[in-house]
Design an enzyme around this catalytic site. Structure first.
Site, PDB file in Angstrom:
ATOM      1  N   CYS A 250       0.888  -1.181   0.000  1.00 40.89           N
ATOM      2  CA  CYS A 250       0.000   0.000   0.000  1.00 40.89           C
ATOM      3  C   CYS A 250       0.914   1.216   0.000  1.00 40.89           C
ATOM      4  CB  CYS A 250      -0.918  -0.012   1.209  1.00 40.89           C
ATOM      5  SG  CYS A 250      -1.824  -1.578   1.437  1.00 40.89           S
ATOM      6  N   SER A 251       1.387   1.606  -1.147  1.00 40.58           N
ATOM      7  CA  SER A 251       2.611   2.391  -1.256  1.00 40.58           C
ATOM      8  C   SER A 251       2.477   3.890  -1.050  1.00 40.58           C
ATOM      9  CB  SER A 251       3.250   2.136  -2.627  1.00 40.58           C
ATOM     10  OG  SER A 251       4.529   2.696  -2.685  1.00 40.58           O
ATOM     11  N   PRO A 253       1.871   7.656   0.191  1.00 45.37           N
ATOM     12  CA  PRO A 253       2.429   8.626  -0.762  1.00 45.37           C
ATOM     13  C   PRO A 253       3.841   8.303  -1.262  1.00 45.37           C
ATOM     14  CG  PRO A 253       2.587   9.502   1.449  1.00 45.37           C
ATOM     15  CD  PRO A 253       1.842   8.205   1.576  1.00 45.37           C
ATOM     16  N   GLY A 254       4.497   7.279  -0.691  1.00 45.43           N
ATOM     17  CA  GLY A 254       5.738   6.797  -1.282  1.00 45.43           C
ATOM     18  C   GLY A 254       7.011   7.037  -0.500  1.00 45.43           C
ATOM     19  N   LYS A 256       8.082   5.630   2.269  1.00 43.61           N
ATOM     20  CA  LYS A 256       8.667   4.337   2.648  1.00 43.61           C
ATOM     21  C   LYS A 256       9.207   3.615   1.415  1.00 43.61           C
ATOM     22  CE  LYS A 256       5.543   3.773   6.610  1.00 43.61           C
ATOM     23  NZ  LYS A 256       4.671   4.923   6.340  1.00 43.61           N
ATOM     24  N   ASP A 301      -5.108  -3.292  -6.881  1.00 45.46           N
ATOM     25  CA  ASP A 301      -5.369  -3.770  -5.536  1.00 45.46           C
ATOM     26  C   ASP A 301      -4.360  -4.855  -5.174  1.00 45.46           C
ATOM     27  OD1 ASP A 301      -6.379  -4.649  -3.150  1.00 45.46           O
ATOM     28  OD2 ASP A 301      -8.355  -5.210  -3.916  1.00 45.46           O
ATOM     29  N   ASP A 321       1.717  -1.639   4.856  1.00 44.57           N
ATOM     30  CA  ASP A 321       1.399  -0.431   5.620  1.00 44.57           C
ATOM     31  C   ASP A 321       0.007   0.012   5.187  1.00 44.57           C
ATOM     32  OD1 ASP A 321       2.228   1.733   7.439  1.00 44.57           O
ATOM     33  OD2 ASP A 321       2.098   2.985   5.664  1.00 44.57           O
ATOM     34  N   CYS A 383      -0.028   3.641  11.666  1.00 39.97           N
ATOM     35  CA  CYS A 383       0.157   4.838  12.484  1.00 39.97           C
ATOM     36  C   CYS A 383      -1.044   4.959  13.406  1.00 39.97           C
ATOM     37  CB  CYS A 383       0.355   6.086  11.633  1.00 39.97           C
ATOM     38  SG  CYS A 383      -0.926   6.368  10.398  1.00 39.97           S
TER      39      CYS A 383
END
Length: 503
Positions: A250-251, A253-254, A256, A301, A321, A383
């Protein structure tokens, strides 16, 4: 002639409009565009809040590359959100908005804030003129509103609606080692700020609270990335190797994702999966700015990916994430300003129902990640501070993980705060606290040691095979050399013998 007059009227109107724009002072022009940028951000924030799936936090939306006047836009968005319940009631009470302006209601919210509570002196533009003509009606509605609420000043209402959040935290920035080394970043940032290295997370720097580095050239060119400490711990906990195939489930905003690329030194292959098209754009912008060339963005997905597909069957590490409540970063994200926020949010039935739905998706995503045939390491992170999304998800998936050969490992053993003691093995989990650590995060690391050993043995076998082949080649080459030398010597002896006989 009538047609001619109509055709002429449009250029005249356009010329009149451009003439009005030229009359704007620099401050008026800046305020005019800041209100429009703020309206766009406010629309994204409110739509995301209504769907309970935000494209990004208020800060991340404001500080995206597309927003020019960041400070003014940020202030306008936050202040308008603070007054939003009152603004909505006043606009309805004064029957202000017609059908045309209702389509631009976010801009009308921004301008109403400026008229009643902000910088009325810099109001220029058609929307601004429309509301200024209705200023008296709005002020009368405000006076009645205060009487109805039994308060004398608007600040009393604001204090009731929004509890001030005192959460000063250091400014963390991560050096993007694909573009710059840590020591060079230290030297450059030290010209304007007090900077030191973080003692735990590689490539992470710590600046004093309140340090504003959004406009620093290292941030703008992607050499330094604004990323919190706990967020930076996720990719570091995965610890991917340069030659691996890695999947970020679940990338967007990027941050990580590009951290993974830096840890892999720009080598190997990273598949960045994101199903939301708006968030995909944000992800692509982050990847582009980072300079990473080993990231493939996949709009789709994660749950629909086939682990046995040749594209994914060699994936050896996965970051999960997933979407979560964001309860650990509400202060940082300014979620307390959103309409959905309530003082007793977590106990609200609707919120409990929402947490259960989030946890159901989180369990599916983690179980799917553990099903990939070659995967050795899986990191699950949120988070969130809620046990429902953290320990409960891990506990429910643990039997499946064990049956697939995984076990919980301990990321950052030196970190003092571990998981809630609700099941055996929770001491391997990592938590950060929203009060003491200034943000609430959760990290779990699954490791399949058997697959890791098999890969290591396969690598050792390949290395032995390579060495054997090299030795064999050397022997063959030496044999050929000796054979050739023997042949040459024999030929020389034969020619010498022939010459002697002739003599």
């Amino acid at each position: 002639m009538v047609r001619t007059n109509k055709s002429v009227s449009k250029p005249l109107a356009a010329a009149e409009k451009s003439k009005d724009q030229r009359r704007m002072s620099g401050a008026e022009r800046s305020a005019y565009f800041a209100r429009r940028e703020a309206a766009k951000v406010l629309r994204s924030v409110l739509q995301g809040d209504a769907r309970r799936r935000a494209v990004g936090s208020i800060k991340s939306l404001v500080y995206s590359p597309s927003v020019r006047n960041k400070k003014a836009t940020f202030a306008l968005v936050c202040q308008t959100l603070k007054y939003l319940p009152i603004i909505r009631d006043l606009l309805n009470a004064a029957s202000t908005l017609n059908s045309k302006w209702k389509r631009q209601q976010e801009l009308m919210y921004i301008i109403t804030y400026d008229i009643l509570f902000g910088k009325e002196s810099l109001l220029v533009g058609d929307a601004e003129k429309f509301l200024m003509c209705r200023k008296d009606a709005l002020e009368s509605a405000l006076a009645r509103y205060l009487v109805k609420k039994k308060v004398k000043h608007i600040e009393e209402l604001i204090a009731l609606n929004h509890t001030p959040v005192d959460n000063p935290k250091p400014r963390y920035v991560r050096v993007n080692t694909l573009k710059l080394d840590v020591d060079s970043a230290l030297v450059e940032l030290s010209k304007h700020f007090m900077v030191q290295k973080d003692g735990m997370v590689p490539h992470l720097l710590v600046l004093p609270p309140g340090s504003d580095v959004h406009d620093h050239h290292l941030v703008k060119n992607g050499s330094v990335i604004l990323q919190g400490k706990a967020s930076s711990m996720v990719a570091a906990a995965l610890d991917p190797k340069p030659e691996w195939d890695v999947l970020d489930a679940c990338s967007a905003p990027g941050n990580k994702t590009v951290h993974l690329a830096a840890l892999m030194r720009g080598k190997g292959r990273i598949i960045a999966c994101e199903m939301n098209k708006e968030r995909v754009k944000r992800l692509e912008d982050t990847v582009r700015l980072s300079g990473a060339t080993n990231i493939e963005v996949l709009c789709g997905d994660f749950l629909s990916l086939d682990p046995k597909d040749p594209s994914f069957c060699e994936v050896r590490a996965i970051v999960v994430d997933p979407s979560c409540s964001g309860s650990g970063t509400t202060a940082e994200r300014l979620d307390y300003l959103l309409p959905s926020h309530a003082a007793d949010h977590a106990r609200d039935f609707a919120e409990i129902e929402r947490l259960d739905k989030l946890a159901a998706f989180q369990r599916k995503a983690l179980a799917h990640a553990l099903s990939f045939p070659a995967v050795e390491r899986v990191v699950y992170s949120t988070c969130s501070v809620h046990q429902t999304e953290n320990e409960d998800v891990i506990n429910s998936i643990l039997p499946l993980a064990i049956s697939n050969g995984f076990q919980l490992a301990t990321p950052f053993p030196q970190w003092h705060r571990r998981g809630l003691p609700v099941f055996e093995g929770s001491e391997h989990l990592l938590r950060t606290d929203p009060v003491e650590d200034k943000e609430g995060f959760f990290i779990a690391l699954f490791v399949n040691n058997k697959r890791s050993e098999e890969h290591s043995e396969a690598q050792r076998g390949a290395l032995r095979h390579f060495e054997d082949n090299r030795i064999t080649c050397r022997i063959k080459n030496k044999s050929r050399y000796l054979l050739g030398l023997s042949t040459r010597l024999s030929n020389m002896w034969f020619r010498t013998s022939c010459v002697r006989k002739m003599i």
